[in-house]
Design a protein around this motif. Structure first.
Motif, short mmCIF file in Angstrom:
data_model
loop_
_atom_site.label_atom_id
_atom_site.label_comp_id
_atom_site.label_asym_id
_atom_site.label_seq_id
_atom_site.Cartn_x
_atom_site.Cartn_y
_atom_site.Cartn_z
N UNK A 1 38.60 104.13 74.17
CA UNK A 1 39.29 104.41 72.91
C UNK A 1 38.33 104.14 71.75
N UNK A 2 37.64 103.02 71.82
CA UNK A 2 36.74 102.67 70.72
C UNK A 2 35.59 103.65 70.56
N UNK A 3 35.17 104.28 71.66
CA UNK A 3 34.08 105.23 71.50
C UNK A 3 34.60 106.67 71.51
N UNK A 4 35.92 106.83 71.46
CA UNK A 4 36.52 108.18 71.48
C UNK A 4 35.92 109.01 72.62
N UNK A 5 35.89 108.39 73.79
CA UNK A 5 35.34 109.03 74.98
C UNK A 5 36.43 109.90 75.61
N UNK B 1 43.88 96.37 50.65
CA UNK B 1 42.98 96.29 51.80
C UNK B 1 43.62 96.98 53.00
N UNK B 2 42.87 97.85 53.67
CA UNK B 2 43.37 98.42 54.94
C UNK B 2 42.27 98.30 55.97
N UNK B 3 42.69 98.02 57.22
CA UNK B 3 41.73 97.87 58.31
C UNK B 3 41.88 99.00 59.32
N UNK B 4 40.74 99.46 59.82
CA UNK B 4 40.74 100.53 60.82
C UNK B 4 39.70 100.22 61.88
N UNK B 5 39.82 100.91 63.03
CA UNK B 5 38.77 100.76 64.03
C UNK B 5 37.54 101.57 63.60
N UNK B 6 36.43 101.34 64.29
CA UNK B 6 35.17 101.85 63.78
C UNK B 6 35.08 103.37 63.65
N UNK C 1 38.37 99.38 52.34
CA UNK C 1 38.53 99.78 53.73
C UNK C 1 37.63 98.91 54.60
N UNK C 2 38.23 98.28 55.63
CA UNK C 2 37.52 97.27 56.41
C UNK C 2 37.56 97.64 57.89
N UNK D 1 43.87 114.22 67.42
CA UNK D 1 44.41 113.95 66.09
C UNK D 1 43.90 112.62 65.55
N UNK D 2 43.55 111.71 66.46
CA UNK D 2 43.07 110.40 66.01
C UNK D 2 41.81 110.61 65.19
N UNK D 3 41.71 109.89 64.07
CA UNK D 3 40.52 110.08 63.23
C UNK D 3 39.26 109.66 63.95
#
Lengths: 546, 317
Positions: free
Chosen positions: B276-280, A422-427, A394-395, B29-31
């Motif tokens: 979006x990146x900080x799930x604000x 390999x799978x990519x995700x946001x942080x 996971x990357x 729902x977004x992780x």
């Protein structure tokens, strides 16, 4: 007829914009030469810094990221500054000593003043530390105060108590700290001395603690202690700070500093066009490795490449891959030198464990596990590995080198006979997958302190121990290391920690990438460096009279 | 007509309401959650728990939604989870730059696309037509980020006429000409991209109309060709074009995420990505809410424009 008139009007506009372009062509001189008009008290010199990560907020005890803390360093001073590995230089504190490694006496510089003219006293230090301990205050630096005596098991003030007895005001300029037990003084000096920035008690004392994070002071601190004062933060564009003429170490030579925000590729372009004077290194203003060659050819800058304490890891899920032999095999399978050579152009180092070459605790006698595909295959066979099983890697997206390293890792592992997906995700997704243990291998980077405590990664239940690694021997060593005040014994303990890491391989350290610090030749004093970059901020200067 | 508009607005309220519920659910729902972005290694578990409680993230999701709705009805969009600023303030600061950038690039796009589309339709299969369609094809297919980086390289590094990014010169006067200078590159990059698409719509829509009988009648009456194309033909060809313009209007508030990032344009697009990146959640909800409102509004405007352009379209009752 009306149509013709309209057409004429359009031609006029076109002509206007053409002349506008022409007018701009001659006006492309660097911004620093267009500074505001000089006045009697402050210099007109303006320095421009380039940074990639946007800061979030300027509340020193609640900022979650390096970029915010870096910017806060311009207008908030701490008690000490770490100017070289474990070397501390005075800032607000003239001295920071202990006779028994349990009681620490801090003497403040009596010349230091807040920007509103009020003196910086012991009251402010006591207030700031109690603020971090207050269970109603949102903070992201709770770990700094953890060694202090009198905290409950959560590291906060016990119920019903409003202040810590272990943080005592002796007189206006003296504070005494008491720790739970004798500790390595460097740990206290690093965390409470060099990292914790002191906040003004007289400004903040009446704000309800649970409302502090929403208070405008968190975005626009108006009473500060540093060499510069906050002017404004134009979101996604720049932070502007101006000289604090009453600074206790001497008024700054620069009138203003702008910290400009831009994507990484623009850093080099703006250094080239002299729109910025230097890049902020430290992982928040990082020049991409592929741009190194361009910089080396530029003749208007100086540059150097510097190691730091950050490192990238591959966490191995100890629940799904419980056999240490399999984890060792994975480590043997990896060609980490290739990652450094290809992706970092050699500007990085390979280590086994959390201590880079900057750390005094790196055991240089430990031999780094080599790349050995045959050994990996053999270990996998010995462990009875099912070669039909597919493991997940996971990357996180966002760090290009790290994303590319996943390709090399995948090829390496496949060469040893492992099947890898390999799978990519946001942080945020990565963090959730990490916490839930929903991975076999996971890439993530860390920057801890120079103090060698790494319980949060290797200790049972540690905040970043996503691999669910748990070895009682390791836990015991880490606890001993934290409690040991004797430097020599501490070194011995952390040597054992490193040996155990090599044996258990709970997580593989992939590489530590260096930072390139580029400075315009117009800069006389001031440079980007990992330790003590802002220590001589008031001395920063540009060459030539302007 | 007024009655029609009033009715449309009344219908829009439940739609908007539905959109907010949908967004709220999808977002949750977004992780990952905002506290997951709290990756400072110096934050203790207790620090994280305190933060979670203060942000109200321990409440069930429907309670969180009701809180949000209550605040909205009082005109309060809440505080950002990451910067702790009032969301209204964060958005209003970025609204102007986005509106300016998108407005000028759409203007550039239409000023380029409509004349080029007409010319290329009236001279079908001529050299001009082929050139125009080729360039419009390029405009559509070259990604904005590539065009943006290329433009920066050419016009800011190799031939330094324009700045590499930002909206104002630091330490400068922040005047109009300064902003214009910063605006030109991103607006052109975006404008040509949109224009590429538009040219193709205008051209095909014009071609459809040009073959019709009433134009032959107009010419037979002895009208000049200029009037025939630009008045009689264009007006009928405008209906599908208006639809496209109507679809473009929400861009004015949505912003162009990638282009804004490359040119460091301080607009809503950048804010959206960061949120979006900080799930604000509060900031995202507010942006979504405003975007939804603008989409509904521009749909209404489009419908009204139809009846202006083509009097046969009437909205009574």
């Amino acid at each position: 007829m009306a149509k013709k008139r309209k057409a004429a009007a359009w031609l006029g506009i076109a002509g206007l914009s053409l002349s506008l372009i022409a007018g701009c062509a001659g006006n492309s001189q660097p911004a620093s030469q267009q500074g505001t008009s000089p006045n009697s008290t402050t210099s007109a010199k303006t320095m421009m810094l380039g940074m990639v990560n946007p800061p979030v907020l300027f509340n020193p005890i609640n900022s979650p990221d390096v970029a915010s803390s870096f910017v806060e360093g311009f207008f908030f001073d701490s008690l000490l500054d770490m100017t070289a590995p474990l070397q501390f230089s005075p800032e607000l504190a003239e001295s920071f000593d202990s006779k028994d490694n349990q009681h620490f006496t801090i003497k403040l510089n009596s010349k230091a003043k807040w920007t509103d003219g009020k003196p910086i006293t012991a009251k402010d230090v006591v207030f700031t530390m109690n603020l971090v301990a207050n269970p109603k205050v949102e903070t992201s630096v709770g770990a700094y105060i953890a060694p202090l005596a009198g905290l409950n098991d959560k590291g906060k003030l016990p119920d019903g108590q409003t202040s810590l007895d272990s943080v005592k005001q002796i007189d206006d300029y003296t504070v005494e700290l008491t720790t739970k037990q004798p500790v390595d003084p460097n740990m206290i000096k690093e965390q409470l001395g060099s990292k914790l920035m002191i906040m003004p008690e007289h400004v903040l004392k009446d704000i309800p603690p649970d409302k502090l994070s929403q208070h405008p002071f968190s975005q626009k601190p108006n009473v500060t202690s540093g060499a510069f004062q906050f002017v404004q933060y134009v979101k996604d564009q720049y932070v502007e700070v101006k000289a604090n003429p009453g600074y206790y170490k001497g008024a700054p030579k620069l009138g203003k500093v702008f910290i400009k925000l831009m994507p990484a590729p623009n850093l080099v372009a703006q250094l080239q066009t002299a729109e910025i004077h230097l890049n902020v290194g430290m992982g928040i203003g990082k020049i991409a490795t592929q741009d190194y060659e361009t910089v080396e050819k530029m003749n208007n800058v100086r540059y150097k490449v510097e190691p730091n304490i950050g490192f990238q890891t591959m966490e191995i899920n100890n629940k799904t891959l419980p056999d240490p032999k399999v984890r060792q095999a994975i480590q043997y399978a990896l060609d980490r030198q290739l990652i450094v050579k290809q992706l970092l152009k050699g500007q990085g180092e390979v280590i086994d464990g959390p201590y880079t070459s900057v750390s005094p605790y790196l055991n240089k006698n430990v031999k780094v596990t080599p790349h050995d595909t045959d050994k990996a295959k053999q270990l996998l066979k010995e462990a009875g590995w099912d070669f039909n099983r597919t493991i997940s890697l996971v990357v996180p997206t966002g760090n290009l080198v790290r994303e590319q390293s996943a390709n090399i890792i995948q090829q390496n592992l496949e060469a040893a006979g492992l099947k890898v997906k390999v799978t990519k995700y946001d942080f945020p997704t990565i963090m959730q997958k990490g916490r839930a243990g929903d991975f076999d291998l996971l890439l993530i980077g860390f920057t801890f302190t120079l103090d060698p405590d790494v319980s949060s990664l290797y200790g049972t239940g540690g905040a970043f121990n996503f691999m669910k690694y748990s070895n009682p021997d390791m836990d015991q060593l880490l606890a001993q290391g934290k409690a040991e005040a004797d430097l020599k014994k501490r070194h011995e303990i952390y040597d054992q920690v490193q040996a155990l890491i090599q044996k258990d391989v709970p997580v593989i350290t992939l590489y530590s990438d260096y930072d390139m610090a580029v400075v315009s030749k117009k800069v006389a004093v001031g440079e980007s460096k990992y330790f003590g970059m802002l220590y001589n901020l008031n001395q920063w200067d540009l060459t030539g009279a302007e | 007509m007024l009655q029609y508009i009033a009715r449309r607005i009344v219908i829009a309220v439940p739609v908007l309401f539905g959109v907010t519920i949908f967004n709220f659910v999808i977002m949750h729902l977004a992780p990952g959650n905002p506290v997951d972005m709290f990756v400072n290694p110096f934050a203790t578990e207790a620090d994280i728990a305190i933060k979670k409680a203060q942000l109200g993230l321990n409440d069930p999701i429907w309670v969180q939604y009701i809180h949000w709705l209550q605040n909205l009805l009082q005109g309060n969009l809440g505080y950002s989870f990451s910067t702790y600023e009032p969301v209204t303030q964060m958005i209003s600061v970025r609204f102007g730059p986005t509106f300016l950038l998108m407005g000028s690039s759409l203007l550039i796009a239409y000023l380029l696309a409509i004349p080029i589309g007409i010319i290329s339709a009236t001279r079908q299969y001529s050299t001009i037509d082929y050139t125009a369609t080729t360039f419009s094809f390029l405009g559509v297919s070259i990604p904005h980020f590539f065009m943006g980086l290329g433009a920066i390289y050419l016009f800011a590094v190799v031939w330094p006429v324009f700045p590499t990014g930002g909206m104002n010169q630091l330490g400068g006067d922040g005047g109009l000409s300064d902003t214009l200078r910063h605006l030109i590159l991103p607006a052109l990059v975006l404008g040509t991209g949109v224009a590429g698409n538009m040219v193709r719509y205008v051209r095909s829509s014009m071609l459809e109309v040009l073959g019709q009988d009433y134009l032959r009648t107009a010419r037979a009456k002895g009208l000049r060709e200029f009037i025939v194309t630009n008045k009689h033909a264009l007006r009928n060809a405008m209906i599908p074009i208006i639809t496209i313009i109507g679809l473009d209007i929400p861009l004015l508030v949505g912003g162009a995420v990638v282009t804004e990032q490359i040119f460091q344009w301080p607009g809503l697009g950048q804010l959206t990505i960061q949120s979006i990146n900080s799930r604000d959640y509060p900031t995202l909800m507010a942006i979504n809410f405003i975007a939804a409102a603008v989409v509904l509004l521009s749909n209404l405007l489009t419908d009204i424009m139809y009846s202006v352009v083509d009097p046969r379209i009437k909205y009574n009752k």
